[in-house]
Design an enzyme around this catalytic site. Structure first.
Site, PDB file in Angstrom:
ATOM      1  N   HIS A  19       0.682  -7.427  -1.081  1.00  0.00           N
ATOM      2  CA  HIS A  19      -0.523  -6.894  -1.825  1.00  0.00           C
ATOM      3  C   HIS A  19      -1.590  -8.139  -2.149  1.00  0.00           C
ATOM      4  CE1 HIS A  19       0.974  -2.900  -3.318  1.00  0.00           C
ATOM      5  NE2 HIS A  19       0.890  -2.837  -2.366  1.00  0.00           N
ATOM      6  N   GLU A  22       1.469  -9.332  -9.784  1.00  0.00           N
ATOM      7  CA  GLU A  22       0.353  -9.767  -8.578  1.00  0.00           C
ATOM      8  C   GLU A  22      -0.707 -10.757  -9.217  1.00  0.00           C
ATOM      9  OE1 GLU A  22      -0.872  -6.326  -6.811  1.00  0.00           O
ATOM     10  OE2 GLU A  22       1.357  -5.715  -6.318  1.00  0.00           O
ATOM     11  N   TYR A  54      -5.294   0.502  -7.453  1.00  0.00           N
ATOM     12  CA  TYR A  54      -3.854   1.239  -8.023  1.00  0.00           C
ATOM     13  C   TYR A  54      -4.172   2.308  -8.641  1.00  0.00           C
ATOM     14  CZ  TYR A  54      -0.605  -2.492  -7.246  1.00  0.00           C
ATOM     15  OH  TYR A  54       0.398  -3.430  -6.770  1.00  0.00           O
TER      16      TYR A  54
END
Length: 183
Positions: free
Chosen positions: A78, A128, A88
């Protein structure tokens, strides 16, 4: 609530995730470049997503954490593709719509799946963000995120930039957020 539908979701298998991808790409064609076309056509992407849902949902329902390292390859990919937190939301809305289309569960069950997805998405977004922070390196091409950004500057076609970054990752041993270590 989710527990009651888990066997039905398991029986659906990749039918659920194929429904999800068909719906999402129809409503958000701009996301087509984010996903590997070959993996979509060959069924690898729907299968990988279904596996992620099954493993994560089972762990959560059993009161266990998601297995260590299970999400890490997903988070790394990602980051290399520069997936944003807003994406998302798009994925969540389309995943819940696919569950509704395939199973027609009661609203409370659908809400429980939404809560589960929210927990999973939050974990991914937080990891992330940490990878992005770790990857904010001063030297271009020191990590895969910088390689992607550099390639995107060289060529405004983002798809070409991602292809270059993937090639660089495979051939030069770079990985998002990891400096000096091979893939």
């Amino acid at each position: 609530m989710m527990r009651a539908t888990l066997p039905a979701v398991a029986e659906l298998g990749t039918k659920l995730t194929k429904t999800f991808y068909d719906r999402m790409f129809r409503e958000h064609p701009e996301l087509l470049d984010t996903f590997n076309v070959r993996n979509q056509a060959g069924g690898a992407q729907p299968k990988a997503l279904f596996n992620s849902i099954a493993v994560s949902a089972t762990a959560v329902l059993e009161g266990k954490p998601i297995p260590d390292g299970f999400l890490e390859p997903i988070n790394q990919k990602h980051c290399a593709l520069h997936v944003t937190p807003a994406q998302y939301g798009v994925v969540g809305a389309n995943l819940l719509a696919a569950i509704e289309d395939c199973l027609s569960p009661p609203k409370d069950v659908l809400n429980a799946w939404g809560d589960f997805y929210g927990v999973l998405a939050k974990a991914c977004i937080e990891r992330e963000e940490a990878i992005y922070k770790q990857a904010s390196c001063p030297l271009p091409l020191e990590c895969i995120c910088c390689a992607y950004a550099f390639a995107s500057l060289l060529n405004p076609l983002a798809r070409v930039g991602r292809i270059f970054a993937r090639w660089l990752a495979r051939n030069a041993g770079f990985q998002a957020g990891v400096k000096g270590e091979g893939v």
